[in-house]
Design a protein around this motif. Structure first.
Motif, PDB file in Angstrom:
ATOM      1  N   GLY A 149       0.789  -1.234   0.000  1.00  0.00           N
ATOM      2  CA  GLY A 149       0.000   0.000   0.000  1.00  0.00           C
ATOM      3  C   GLY A 149       0.813   1.272   0.000  1.00  0.00           C
ATOM      4  O   GLY A 149       0.296   2.330  -0.401  1.00  0.00           O
TER       5      GLY A 149
ATOM      6  N   GLU B 253       1.634   2.412  -3.716  1.00  0.00           N
ATOM      7  CA  GLU B 253       0.419   2.882  -4.398  1.00  0.00           C
ATOM      8  C   GLU B 253       0.022   4.279  -3.916  1.00  0.00           C
ATOM      9  O   GLU B 253      -0.349   5.142  -4.727  1.00  0.00           O
ATOM     10  CB  GLU B 253      -0.730   1.895  -4.140  1.00  0.00           C
ATOM     11  N   LYS B 254       0.104   4.489  -2.585  1.00  0.00           N
ATOM     12  CA  LYS B 254      -0.270   5.801  -2.031  1.00  0.00           C
ATOM     13  C   LYS B 254       0.687   6.885  -2.515  1.00  0.00           C
ATOM     14  O   LYS B 254       0.247   7.991  -2.896  1.00  0.00           O
ATOM     15  CB  LYS B 254      -0.233   5.728  -0.509  1.00  0.00           C
TER      16      LYS B 254
ATOM     17  N   LEU C 138       2.484   6.934  -5.277  1.00  0.00           N
ATOM     18  CA  LEU C 138       2.254   7.177  -6.710  1.00  0.00           C
ATOM     19  C   LEU C 138       0.984   8.007  -6.922  1.00  0.00           C
ATOM     20  O   LEU C 138       0.948   8.885  -7.798  1.00  0.00           O
ATOM     21  CB  LEU C 138       2.141   5.853  -7.462  1.00  0.00           C
ATOM     22  N   LYS C 139      -0.045   7.740  -6.142  1.00  0.00           N
ATOM     23  CA  LYS C 139      -1.289   8.518  -6.247  1.00  0.00           C
ATOM     24  C   LYS C 139      -1.036   9.976  -5.885  1.00  0.00           C
ATOM     25  O   LYS C 139      -1.514  10.895  -6.573  1.00  0.00           O
ATOM     26  CB  LYS C 139      -2.342   7.914  -5.330  1.00  0.00           C
TER      27      LYS C 139
ATOM     28  N   SER D  91       7.956   7.400  -3.949  1.00  0.00           N
ATOM     29  CA  SER D  91       7.763   6.917  -5.319  1.00  0.00           C
ATOM     30  C   SER D  91       9.110   6.545  -5.939  1.00  0.00           C
ATOM     31  O   SER D  91       9.247   5.499  -6.577  1.00  0.00           O
ATOM     32  CB  SER D  91       7.076   7.987  -6.176  1.00  0.00           C
TER      33      SER D  91
ATOM     34  N   THR E 279       8.050  -3.455 -14.490  1.00  0.00           N
ATOM     35  CA  THR E 279       6.675  -3.886 -14.213  1.00  0.00           C
ATOM     36  C   THR E 279       6.190  -4.932 -15.216  1.00  0.00           C
ATOM     37  O   THR E 279       5.297  -5.720 -14.897  1.00  0.00           O
ATOM     38  CB  THR E 279       5.698  -2.696 -14.224  1.00  0.00           C
TER      39      THR E 279
ATOM     40  N   PRO F 188       3.301  -1.876  -8.497  1.00  0.00           N
ATOM     41  CA  PRO F 188       2.242  -0.938  -8.898  1.00  0.00           C
ATOM     42  C   PRO F 188       2.714  -0.016 -10.016  1.00  0.00           C
ATOM     43  O   PRO F 188       3.880   0.398 -10.043  1.00  0.00           O
ATOM     44  CB  PRO F 188       1.961  -0.150  -7.616  1.00  0.00           C
ATOM     45  N   LYS F 189       1.820   0.295 -10.924  1.00  0.00           N
ATOM     46  CA  LYS F 189       2.178   1.125 -12.071  1.00  0.00           C
ATOM     47  C   LYS F 189       1.805   2.588 -11.838  1.00  0.00           C
ATOM     48  O   LYS F 189       0.745   2.885 -11.278  1.00  0.00           O
ATOM     49  CB  LYS F 189       1.497   0.610 -13.336  1.00  0.00           C
TER      50      LYS F 189
END
Length: 342
Positions: free
Chosen positions: A240, A243-244, A246-247, A282, A318, A325-326
């Protein structure tokens, strides 16, 4: 992470790179600040303000004092400092651990850096919260050390902060933690020198926010990875967290593109609680994926090719490691638009 074989012995990718690459950069540690602090604590045990003043009077201590303005506001409830005996025990453990050997691990990642010296100043003064270890540039102006963009690169280590529970329970644990963070900070020195020596590089003062963010993603990302590489290889990237980050990076790029980015948003790229530093985390994810798929040579190539290459090489990773995660479309467009940035 597969190992290479030399004769009948298994050799890690970083050690193999170390064997095959000529070294030029070095690490030097200056303990004068902390030695002055310890000496003063012994002769004036009831006057702790004088201990800090003794450290502040040394060259490294002057640099630490000059760095206060770069840390922001001071909180009211400061943690209590460790005892002089504990600080002294940590310093002895750090000497035994010998940070000077880190050059043989980090220098091979970079193009040749002849004559480069990573200076570490071990002090006991400076910003009393987040100033445990950091890199700044200094010059002498009117007889005093001041920060300067073109000045001398120096790593400052505040032994009073590192000899605390955040770095481990025992002096030896704290010294091990300090080596991990020094690995991070020495990487910054070599990275900054590499950029300076590249005729294509843009001075920091000439960078646009979106360019500075890309350089931060590579510089801080690889540095964070190198500091935590043992745990990351053993346990994988924390679920997680990538992903966080990158968001948040995607959202920051949208804000920059739309002219809505605040100074706080840009600072949060690499400031504040560890997992909230969206560009650094990231970038750590990118470095983790590249090293997992391409080994140390992949990281070395990304340093040679420029910061956008770290994202491009991560995207290649990837394809082979689907659990990575992308990034979103803004991140990919950003890296392509700044492919020539150095």
């Amino acid at each position: 992470m597969p190992c290479q074989t030399i004769g009948m012995r298994l050799v890690s990718p970083f050690l193999l790179l170390m064997i095959l690459t000529p070294l030029a950069a070095q690490v030097r540690v200056d303990y004068r600040g902390i030695k002055a602090w310890i000496a003063r604590a012994q002769v004036a045990p009831q006057r702790p303000a004088s201990w800090e003043a003794a450290s502040a009077a040394t060259e490294g201590g002057q640099m630490a004092e000059a760095s206060w303005g770069s840390f922001g506001d001071l909180i009211s409830n400061l943690p209590p400092p460790p005892s002089p005996s504990h600080v002294e025990a940590f310093v002895k453990a750090l000497r035994r651990a010998d940070p000077t050997h880190l050059d043989t691990e980090l220098a091979p990642l970079f193009p040749p850096l002849p004559g480069v010296m990573a200076e570490v100043k071990v002090v006991a003064n400076g910003f009393p919260i987040w100033g445990d270890m950091y890199v700044r540039r200094f010059k002498v102006q009117d007889g005093s050390q001041v920060e300067d963009e073109r000045g001398r690169l120096v790593i400052l280590l505040n032994a009073c902060l590192v000899a605390g529970p955040a770095y481990g329970k025992t002096p030896d644990d704290q010294a091990t933690g300090a080596l991990n963070v020094l690995r991070h900070e020495i990487f910054h020195v070599y990275y900054g020198t590499m950029r300076e020596q590249d005729p294509r590089h843009k001075p920091d003062s000439a960078l646009k926010p979106i360019e500075s963010l890309l350089l931060t993603t590579q510089d801080e990302g690889i540095a964070h990875f190198l500091a935590d590489q043992v745990d990351l290889r053993a346990k994988g990237f924390p679920a997680g967290r990538g992903e966080k980050a990158l968001k948040d990076l995607e959202a920051a790029l949208v804000s920059i593109r739309e002219g809505k980015a605040t100074s706080e948003l840009l600072l949060n790229a690499n400031q504040g609680p560890f997992w909230s530093k969206y560009a650094a985390i990231s970038g750590m994810l990118f470095a983790f994926g590249v090293e997992k798929a391409q080994g140390a040579e992949g990281l070395k190539a990304s340093l040679r090719e420029g910061p956008a290459s770290l994202i491009r090489r991560y995207m290649e990773a990837t394809a082979h490691i689907p659990e990575l995660p992308k990034p979103g479309p803004e991140v990919l467009a950003w890296s392509k638009a700044l492919a020539e940035l150095r």
